[in-house]
Design a protein around this motif. Sequence first.
Motif, short mmCIF file in Angstrom:
data_model
loop_
_atom_site.label_atom_id
_atom_site.label_comp_id
_atom_site.label_asym_id
_atom_site.label_seq_id
_atom_site.Cartn_x
_atom_site.Cartn_y
_atom_site.Cartn_z
N ARG A 1 32.77 27.01 33.14
CA ARG A 1 32.92 26.53 34.52
C ARG A 1 33.71 27.55 35.31
O ARG A 1 34.50 28.30 34.77
CB ARG A 1 33.68 25.19 34.55
CG ARG A 1 32.89 24.06 33.95
CD ARG A 1 33.66 22.76 33.99
NE ARG A 1 34.70 22.76 32.95
CZ ARG A 1 35.99 22.52 33.17
NH1 ARG A 1 36.42 22.23 34.37
NH2 ARG A 1 36.84 22.54 32.18
N SER A 2 33.51 27.55 36.63
CA SER A 2 34.29 28.43 37.51
C SER A 2 35.74 27.98 37.51
O SER A 2 36.03 26.78 37.40
CB SER A 2 33.75 28.36 38.94
OG SER A 2 32.43 28.80 38.98
N LEU A 3 36.64 28.94 37.65
CA LEU A 3 38.06 28.61 37.73
C LEU A 3 38.37 27.97 39.08
O LEU A 3 37.84 28.37 40.11
CB LEU A 3 38.90 29.87 37.57
CG LEU A 3 38.80 30.57 36.22
CD1 LEU A 3 39.61 31.87 36.25
CD2 LEU A 3 39.30 29.67 35.12
N ILE A 4 39.23 26.97 39.05
CA ILE A 4 39.66 26.32 40.29
C ILE A 4 40.67 27.21 41.01
O ILE A 4 40.67 27.32 42.23
CB ILE A 4 40.28 24.94 39.99
CG1 ILE A 4 39.20 24.03 39.41
CG2 ILE A 4 40.87 24.32 41.24
CD1 ILE A 4 39.71 22.72 38.88
N ALA A 5 41.54 27.87 40.25
CA ALA A 5 42.56 28.75 40.83
C ALA A 5 42.64 30.02 39.98
O ALA A 5 42.44 29.99 38.77
CB ALA A 5 43.91 28.05 40.84
N ASP A 6 42.97 31.11 40.63
CA ASP A 6 43.14 32.38 39.95
C ASP A 6 44.41 32.32 39.10
O ASP A 6 45.50 32.08 39.63
CB ASP A 6 43.23 33.50 40.99
CG ASP A 6 43.46 34.86 40.37
OD1 ASP A 6 43.33 35.01 39.14
OD2 ASP A 6 43.77 35.80 41.13
N LYS B 1 46.29 34.54 37.81
CA LYS B 1 47.33 35.49 38.24
C LYS B 1 48.09 34.95 39.44
O LYS B 1 49.31 35.07 39.53
CB LYS B 1 46.71 36.85 38.57
CG LYS B 1 46.20 37.60 37.37
CD LYS B 1 45.60 38.91 37.78
CE LYS B 1 45.01 39.63 36.58
NZ LYS B 1 44.36 40.88 36.96
N GLU B 2 47.36 34.35 40.36
CA GLU B 2 47.99 33.78 41.55
C GLU B 2 48.89 32.60 41.18
O GLU B 2 49.99 32.45 41.71
CB GLU B 2 46.92 33.34 42.56
CG GLU B 2 47.46 32.75 43.83
CD GLU B 2 48.29 33.72 44.65
OE1 GLU B 2 49.15 33.23 45.42
OE2 GLU B 2 48.12 34.94 44.54
N ARG C 1 54.42 30.43 40.50
CA ARG C 1 55.43 29.82 39.62
C ARG C 1 56.67 30.71 39.54
O ARG C 1 57.80 30.22 39.56
CB ARG C 1 54.87 29.60 38.22
CG ARG C 1 53.99 28.41 38.11
CD ARG C 1 53.66 28.13 36.65
NE ARG C 1 52.56 27.20 36.56
CZ ARG C 1 51.61 27.26 35.66
NH1 ARG C 1 51.60 28.22 34.76
NH2 ARG C 1 50.65 26.36 35.64
N ALA C 2 56.47 32.01 39.43
CA ALA C 2 57.60 32.94 39.36
C ALA C 2 58.41 32.89 40.65
O ALA C 2 59.65 32.89 40.61
CB ALA C 2 57.10 34.35 39.09
#
Length: 108
Positions: A86-91, A93-94, A99-100
Amino acid sequence: MTNNQSEITVEVAFALPDKQVLKTLSVVVGTTALEAVKQSGVLEMFPEIDIENTKMGIFSQVLGTKGLDEPECYQLKPKDRVELYRSLIADPKEVRRRRAEEAKALKQ
């Protein structure tokens, strides 16, 4: 199909957060990953799959990358598992970057 030397057993897998399917099927030697997906019935079970734009892999190795043929060319081997991704909902890395930043803001 009967199981003879011109056929192999493969699997086709697809998962949603709340439903998964793993279809085992016998295919003729020389069947491609794309052909196996079409033969498996998974596309009928999950009409939302856009087969033209869905990435496929064999045991987590994406077809069309790392020297592997594209799904329409990759000839399956006995016991291969074709996975539809399935396609990712969010990248990812982003998400890690955000979070950082949040963690850094909490420390201040």
